[in-house]
Design an enzyme around this catalytic site. Structure first.
Site, mmCIF file in Angstrom:
data_model
loop_
_atom_site.group_PDB
_atom_site.id
_atom_site.type_symbol
_atom_site.label_atom_id
_atom_site.label_comp_id
_atom_site.label_asym_id
_atom_site.label_seq_id
_atom_site.Cartn_x
_atom_site.Cartn_y
_atom_site.Cartn_z
ATOM 1 N N ASN A 6 35.289 20.659 -4.693
ATOM 2 C CA ASN A 6 35.488 20.203 -3.316
ATOM 3 C C ASN A 6 35.598 18.678 -3.344
ATOM 4 O O ASN A 6 34.597 17.990 -3.504
ATOM 5 C CB ASN A 6 34.293 20.666 -2.463
ATOM 6 C CG ASN A 6 34.356 20.136 -1.043
ATOM 7 O OD1 ASN A 6 35.380 19.610 -0.609
ATOM 8 N ND2 ASN A 6 33.255 20.276 -0.317
ATOM 9 N N TRP A 7 36.816 18.194 -3.189
ATOM 10 C CA TRP A 7 37.035 16.743 -3.265
ATOM 11 C C TRP A 7 36.541 16.025 -2.015
ATOM 12 O O TRP A 7 36.470 14.795 -2.006
ATOM 13 C CB TRP A 7 38.526 16.428 -3.442
ATOM 14 C CG TRP A 7 39.112 16.811 -4.761
ATOM 15 C CD1 TRP A 7 38.499 17.475 -5.789
ATOM 16 C CD2 TRP A 7 40.446 16.544 -5.206
ATOM 17 N NE1 TRP A 7 39.374 17.648 -6.833
ATOM 18 C CE2 TRP A 7 40.578 17.078 -6.503
ATOM 19 C CE3 TRP A 7 41.552 15.910 -4.624
ATOM 20 C CZ2 TRP A 7 41.774 16.990 -7.235
ATOM 21 C CZ3 TRP A 7 42.734 15.832 -5.339
ATOM 22 C CH2 TRP A 7 42.839 16.364 -6.643
ATOM 23 N N LYS A 8 36.289 16.759 -0.949
ATOM 24 C CA LYS A 8 35.932 16.143 0.337
ATOM 25 C C LYS A 8 36.997 15.086 0.710
ATOM 26 O O LYS A 8 38.174 15.303 0.423
ATOM 27 C CB LYS A 8 34.509 15.568 0.280
ATOM 28 C CG LYS A 8 33.495 16.636 -0.206
ATOM 29 C CD LYS A 8 32.064 16.252 -0.051
ATOM 30 C CE LYS A 8 31.187 17.403 -0.547
ATOM 31 N NZ LYS A 8 29.770 17.158 -0.335
ATOM 32 N N HIS A 91 31.467 24.675 5.820
ATOM 33 C CA HIS A 91 30.739 23.718 4.977
ATOM 34 C C HIS A 91 29.739 22.967 5.865
ATOM 35 O O HIS A 91 30.033 22.673 7.030
ATOM 36 C CB HIS A 91 31.726 22.750 4.316
ATOM 37 C CG HIS A 91 31.060 21.881 3.286
ATOM 38 N ND1 HIS A 91 30.300 20.786 3.629
ATOM 39 C CD2 HIS A 91 31.008 21.982 1.943
ATOM 40 C CE1 HIS A 91 29.816 20.238 2.520
ATOM 41 N NE2 HIS A 91 30.233 20.951 1.481
ATOM 42 N N GLU A 93 28.977 19.986 6.114
ATOM 43 C CA GLU A 93 29.486 18.737 6.689
ATOM 44 C C GLU A 93 30.384 19.023 7.894
ATOM 45 O O GLU A 93 30.589 18.145 8.740
ATOM 46 C CB GLU A 93 30.203 17.917 5.598
ATOM 47 C CG GLU A 93 29.182 17.333 4.621
ATOM 48 C CD GLU A 93 29.697 17.030 3.247
ATOM 49 O OE1 GLU A 93 30.917 17.022 3.028
ATOM 50 O OE2 GLU A 93 28.848 16.812 2.347
ATOM 51 N N GLU A 162 24.559 26.485 -0.271
ATOM 52 C CA GLU A 162 24.456 25.039 -0.481
ATOM 53 C C GLU A 162 23.329 24.487 0.388
ATOM 54 O O GLU A 162 23.554 24.149 1.558
ATOM 55 C CB GLU A 162 25.765 24.355 -0.096
ATOM 56 C CG GLU A 162 26.956 24.822 -0.899
ATOM 57 C CD GLU A 162 28.063 23.780 -0.900
ATOM 58 O OE1 GLU A 162 28.431 23.327 -1.981
ATOM 59 O OE2 GLU A 162 28.522 23.401 0.189
ATOM 60 N N GLY A 168 24.873 16.085 -2.415
ATOM 61 C CA GLY A 168 25.143 14.662 -2.564
ATOM 62 C C GLY A 168 23.892 13.812 -2.701
ATOM 63 O O GLY A 168 23.950 12.593 -2.585
ATOM 64 N N SER A 204 24.689 19.080 -5.664
ATOM 65 C CA SER A 204 24.382 18.227 -6.826
ATOM 66 C C SER A 204 24.496 18.965 -8.156
ATOM 67 O O SER A 204 23.706 18.727 -9.071
ATOM 68 C CB SER A 204 22.998 17.583 -6.675
ATOM 69 O OG SER A 204 22.986 16.740 -5.537
ATOM 70 N N GLY A 225 30.837 19.182 -5.538
ATOM 71 C CA GLY A 225 31.398 18.071 -4.783
ATOM 72 C C GLY A 225 31.585 16.866 -5.684
ATOM 73 O O GLY A 225 32.554 16.759 -6.436
ATOM 74 N N GLY A 226 30.619 15.956 -5.661
ATOM 75 C CA GLY A 226 30.731 14.679 -6.365
ATOM 76 C C GLY A 226 31.208 14.789 -7.806
ATOM 77 O O GLY A 226 32.151 14.092 -8.212
#
Ligand code: PGA
Length: 243
Positions: A6-8, A91, A93, A162, A168, A204, A225-226
């Site tokens: 997930n590049w966000k 998600h 976010e 999640e 994150g 994470s 993600g990151g």
């Protein structure tokens, strides 16, 4: 195994080119599906470049409606035309911007309409976890989705657990804590006749904790993600599944 990136709101064309060139130069475990969720502006390119290296593209979000006066939104049909085969739904976010459980269910109906697979995200915040309410909360988030009739429910491709406090933050759930939630999800899904649905963990995930998470019996993949922004790290996570 389902390993998802997930590049966000990260990435541009130059990043995308380097990313898929990098992916092509690395070796990937077989018997895994690799998904990438780029920003919508890069979806079409990611679908093309991803196909060349065996990665499948998806949208980070979709609107339930087919079309209409929804400024700034994209329909399932639009992202499907751009090459998406999957969509992230709910998600945290996005939920933080106001998406409800009912919205997520409506998005899955839209995904089904457009022939997309839905990856539904669930997860509790820290206060819910500290009150020992996490399991009921997370199962509650799924209720509206699981209440959908076919064919909408058939579009449910995977669920990602999640925990918000782990996203994150560098604070990963322990493999045991994640496994316990995945077990509860599995039991709920078995009741719905969906016991075989892939259950991903997210929050994470890094190369150094992926193996411990992915070796849990009810963790069938990860949503990253990151660390997914670094193709070498993402590849190391995918390889950890086979170690
Ligand atoms: P993270 O994000 O790996 O950066 O914690 C996971 C996610 O939000 O899907």
């Amino acid at each position: 195994m389902l390993i998802a990136a997930n590049w966000k709101m990260h990435g541009d064309r130059a990043f995308l080119t380097a990313y898929f060139e990098g992916a092509g130069a690395l070796s990937w475990p077989e018997a895994q599906t690799h998904l990438v969720f780029p920003p919508a502006t890069l979806l079409e390119r990611a679908a093309e470049a991803g196909a060349a290296v065996g990665m499948v593209a998806g949208a980070q979000a979709i609107h339930p409606a087919r079309d209409g006066a929804h400024t700034g939104c994209l329909s399932a049909e639009q992202v499907a035309e751009a090459g998406a085969r999957w969509a992230l739904l709910g998600h945290s976010e996005r939920r933080a911007q106001g998406e409800t459980d009912l919205d997520v269910a409506a998005q899955l109906e839209a995904a089904a309409r457009a022939g997309l697979r839905g990856l539904v995200c669930v997860g509790e915040g820290l206060a819910v976890r500290e009150e020992d309410e996490a399991e009921a909360y997370v199962l509650g988030q799924l209720a509206a989705v699981l209440a959908l009739p076919a064919p909408a429910l058939d579009a449910l491709g995977a669920i990602a657990y999640e925990p918000i406090w782990a996203i994150g933050t560098g604070r990963t759930a322990t493999p045991e804590l994640a496994q316990a939630m995945h077990r509860a999800l599995r039991e709920r899904l078995e009741v719905a006749g969906l016991g075989g649905l892939p259950l991903l963990y997210g929050g994470s995930v890094k190369p150094d904790n992926a193996k411990a998470l992915l070796s849990q019996p009810d963790i069938d993949g990860v949503l990253v993600g990151g660390a997914s922004l670094d193709i070498t790290a993402f590849n190391a996570i995918a390889r950890a599944a086979n170690e």
